[in-house]
Design an enzyme around this catalytic site. Sequence first.
Site, PDB file in Angstrom:
ATOM      1  N   LYS A  97      36.964  64.768  42.983  1.00  0.00           N
ATOM      2  CA  LYS A  97      36.479  65.148  44.304  1.00  0.00           C
ATOM      3  C   LYS A  97      36.080  63.894  45.095  1.00  0.00           C
ATOM      4  O   LYS A  97      35.981  62.798  44.531  1.00  0.00           O
ATOM      5  CB  LYS A  97      35.307  66.124  44.136  1.00  0.00           C
ATOM      6  CG  LYS A  97      35.730  67.437  43.424  1.00  0.00           C
ATOM      7  CD  LYS A  97      34.563  68.403  43.230  1.00  0.00           C
ATOM      8  CE  LYS A  97      35.017  69.663  42.515  1.00  0.00           C
ATOM      9  NZ  LYS A  97      33.890  70.640  42.349  1.00  0.00           N
ATOM     10  N   TYR A 106      39.777  77.261  47.059  1.00  0.00           N
ATOM     11  CA  TYR A 106      38.518  77.907  46.649  1.00  0.00           C
ATOM     12  C   TYR A 106      38.381  79.315  47.230  1.00  0.00           C
ATOM     13  O   TYR A 106      37.269  79.781  47.460  1.00  0.00           O
ATOM     14  CB  TYR A 106      37.336  77.027  47.066  1.00  0.00           C
ATOM     15  CG  TYR A 106      37.104  75.844  46.138  1.00  0.00           C
ATOM     16  CD1 TYR A 106      36.848  76.016  44.772  1.00  0.00           C
ATOM     17  CD2 TYR A 106      37.123  74.539  46.620  1.00  0.00           C
ATOM     18  CE1 TYR A 106      36.631  74.941  43.922  1.00  0.00           C
ATOM     19  CE2 TYR A 106      36.894  73.450  45.771  1.00  0.00           C
ATOM     20  CZ  TYR A 106      36.651  73.663  44.433  1.00  0.00           C
ATOM     21  OH  TYR A 106      36.430  72.595  43.591  1.00  0.00           O
ATOM     22  N   ASN A 136      29.717  67.379  42.278  1.00  0.00           N
ATOM     23  CA  ASN A 136      29.919  67.351  40.820  1.00  0.00           C
ATOM     24  C   ASN A 136      31.233  66.695  40.377  1.00  0.00           C
ATOM     25  O   ASN A 136      31.769  66.993  39.323  1.00  0.00           O
ATOM     26  CB  ASN A 136      29.705  68.744  40.206  1.00  0.00           C
ATOM     27  CG  ASN A 136      30.646  69.792  40.757  1.00  0.00           C
ATOM     28  OD1 ASN A 136      31.532  69.485  41.554  1.00  0.00           O
ATOM     29  ND2 ASN A 136      30.474  71.017  40.317  1.00  0.00           N
ATOM     30  N   HIS A 153      37.081  68.704  39.584  1.00  0.00           N
ATOM     31  CA  HIS A 153      37.492  70.112  39.441  1.00  0.00           C
ATOM     32  C   HIS A 153      38.461  70.243  38.280  1.00  0.00           C
ATOM     33  O   HIS A 153      39.311  69.373  38.074  1.00  0.00           O
ATOM     34  CB  HIS A 153      38.205  70.591  40.713  1.00  0.00           C
ATOM     35  CG  HIS A 153      39.042  71.822  40.489  1.00  0.00           C
ATOM     36  ND1 HIS A 153      38.500  73.084  40.439  1.00  0.00           N
ATOM     37  CD2 HIS A 153      40.370  71.976  40.239  1.00  0.00           C
ATOM     38  CE1 HIS A 153      39.479  73.966  40.181  1.00  0.00           C
ATOM     39  NE2 HIS A 153      40.616  73.310  40.070  1.00  0.00           N
ATOM     40  N   GLU A 185      47.674  76.200  40.838  1.00  0.00           N
ATOM     41  CA  GLU A 185      47.071  75.093  41.600  1.00  0.00           C
ATOM     42  C   GLU A 185      47.954  73.846  41.624  1.00  0.00           C
ATOM     43  O   GLU A 185      47.753  72.957  42.439  1.00  0.00           O
ATOM     44  CB  GLU A 185      45.679  74.772  41.028  1.00  0.00           C
ATOM     45  CG  GLU A 185      44.679  75.883  41.305  1.00  0.00           C
ATOM     46  CD  GLU A 185      43.350  75.707  40.567  1.00  0.00           C
ATOM     47  OE1 GLU A 185      43.148  74.691  39.878  1.00  0.00           O
ATOM     48  OE2 GLU A 185      42.505  76.620  40.684  1.00  0.00           O
TER      49      GLU A 185
HETATM   50  P1  GTP Z   1      35.467  73.707  40.087  1.00  0.00           P
HETATM   51  O1  GTP Z   1      36.083  73.069  38.888  1.00  0.00           O
HETATM   52  O2  GTP Z   1      35.281  72.771  41.240  1.00  0.00           O
HETATM   53  O3  GTP Z   1      36.184  74.980  40.472  1.00  0.00           O
HETATM   54  O4  GTP Z   1      33.965  74.086  39.618  1.00  0.00           O
HETATM   55  P2  GTP Z   1      33.519  75.242  38.627  1.00  0.00           P
HETATM   56  O5  GTP Z   1      34.689  76.039  38.168  1.00  0.00           O
HETATM   57  O6  GTP Z   1      32.638  74.637  37.607  1.00  0.00           O
HETATM   58  O7  GTP Z   1      32.577  76.133  39.575  1.00  0.00           O
HETATM   59  P3  GTP Z   1      33.025  77.259  40.655  1.00  0.00           P
HETATM   60  O8  GTP Z   1      34.505  77.456  40.637  1.00  0.00           O
HETATM   61  O9  GTP Z   1      32.151  78.445  40.424  1.00  0.00           O
HETATM   62  O10 GTP Z   1      32.572  76.572  42.016  1.00  0.00           O
HETATM   63  C1  GTP Z   1      33.419  75.645  42.664  1.00  0.00           C
HETATM   64  C2  GTP Z   1      32.592  74.522  43.232  1.00  0.00           C
HETATM   65  O11 GTP Z   1      31.743  75.038  44.248  1.00  0.00           O
HETATM   66  C3  GTP Z   1      31.620  73.863  42.245  1.00  0.00           C
HETATM   67  O12 GTP Z   1      32.217  72.897  41.424  1.00  0.00           O
HETATM   68  C4  GTP Z   1      30.617  73.249  43.185  1.00  0.00           C
HETATM   69  O13 GTP Z   1      31.112  72.021  43.747  1.00  0.00           O
HETATM   70  C5  GTP Z   1      30.548  74.294  44.285  1.00  0.00           C
HETATM   71  N1  GTP Z   1      29.423  75.195  44.024  1.00  0.00           N
HETATM   72  C6  GTP Z   1      29.353  76.201  43.122  1.00  0.00           C
HETATM   73  N2  GTP Z   1      28.159  76.819  43.143  1.00  0.00           N
HETATM   74  C7  GTP Z   1      27.443  76.171  44.103  1.00  0.00           C
HETATM   75  C8  GTP Z   1      26.124  76.327  44.628  1.00  0.00           C
HETATM   76  O14 GTP Z   1      25.357  77.189  44.197  1.00  0.00           O
HETATM   77  N3  GTP Z   1      25.757  75.455  45.611  1.00  0.00           N
HETATM   78  C9  GTP Z   1      26.589  74.484  46.093  1.00  0.00           C
HETATM   79  N4  GTP Z   1      26.162  73.673  47.076  1.00  0.00           N
HETATM   80  N5  GTP Z   1      27.838  74.307  45.636  1.00  0.00           N
HETATM   81  C10 GTP Z   1      28.259  75.137  44.659  1.00  0.00           C
HETATM   82 MG    MG Z   2      36.139  76.823  39.524  1.00  0.00          MG
END
Ligand code: GTP
Ligand code: MG
Length: 150
Positions: free
Chosen positions: A9, A49, A112, A115, A126
């Site tokens: 990212k 997303y 974070n 991805h 993807e």
């Molecule tokens: P990805 O690998 O990026 O898809 O992350 P993930 O699979 O661990 O988490 P998810 O798919 O649920 O969420 C995608 C991304 O949205 C996360 O990696 C975060 O960057 C963001 N995100 C998720 N939850 C939160 C939240 O509560 N607050 C904020 N600010 N960002 C969030």
């Molecule tokens: Mg995810």
Amino acid sequence: VEETYIMIKPDGVQRSLVGEIISRFEKKGFKLSGLKLFQCPKDLAEEHYKDLKSKPFFPKLIDYITSGPVVCMAWEGVGVVASARKLIGVTNPLQAEPGTIRGDLAVQTGRNVVHGSDSPENGTREIGKSCCFSTNTDSVECGPKSFCLE
Ligand code: GTP
Ligand code: MG
């Protein structure tokens, strides 16, 4: 063979963590099968997303992902999707185990660094046409020119 979409990212690129992150997947033994630097447009970020569209943080998430260049990668190997998720660690870096990418390198959920696809089906989707990885772009510039040229 199974494949996963890994995306460093904008914060990971900006913080010069590209080599560190690639190294972890290489050392584990997976095969890098594609890589590019990419400025993700808003529509593709929203597509990527789309499952999170109803979440309150969705607009911030799209701003984050489009805030600078990302590194798009395809990695292959037996069990690579689940294994990559383990190497990355859980979504909130403060809860991610030390030894994982997020556990070692990040502190904020909204920053974070990386991805990883959450299922083999999504890995293939993807990496496929009309996603970040396969979309053609003009050259992307990474960071202020003066940083490396002056
Ligand atoms: P990805 O690998 O990026 O898809 O992350 P993930 O699979 O661990 O988490 P998810 O798919 O649920 O969420 C995608 C991304 O949205 C996360 O990696 C975060 O960057 C963001 N995100 C998720 N939850 C939160 C939240 O509560 N607050 C904020 N600010 N960002 C969030
Ligand atoms: Mg995810």
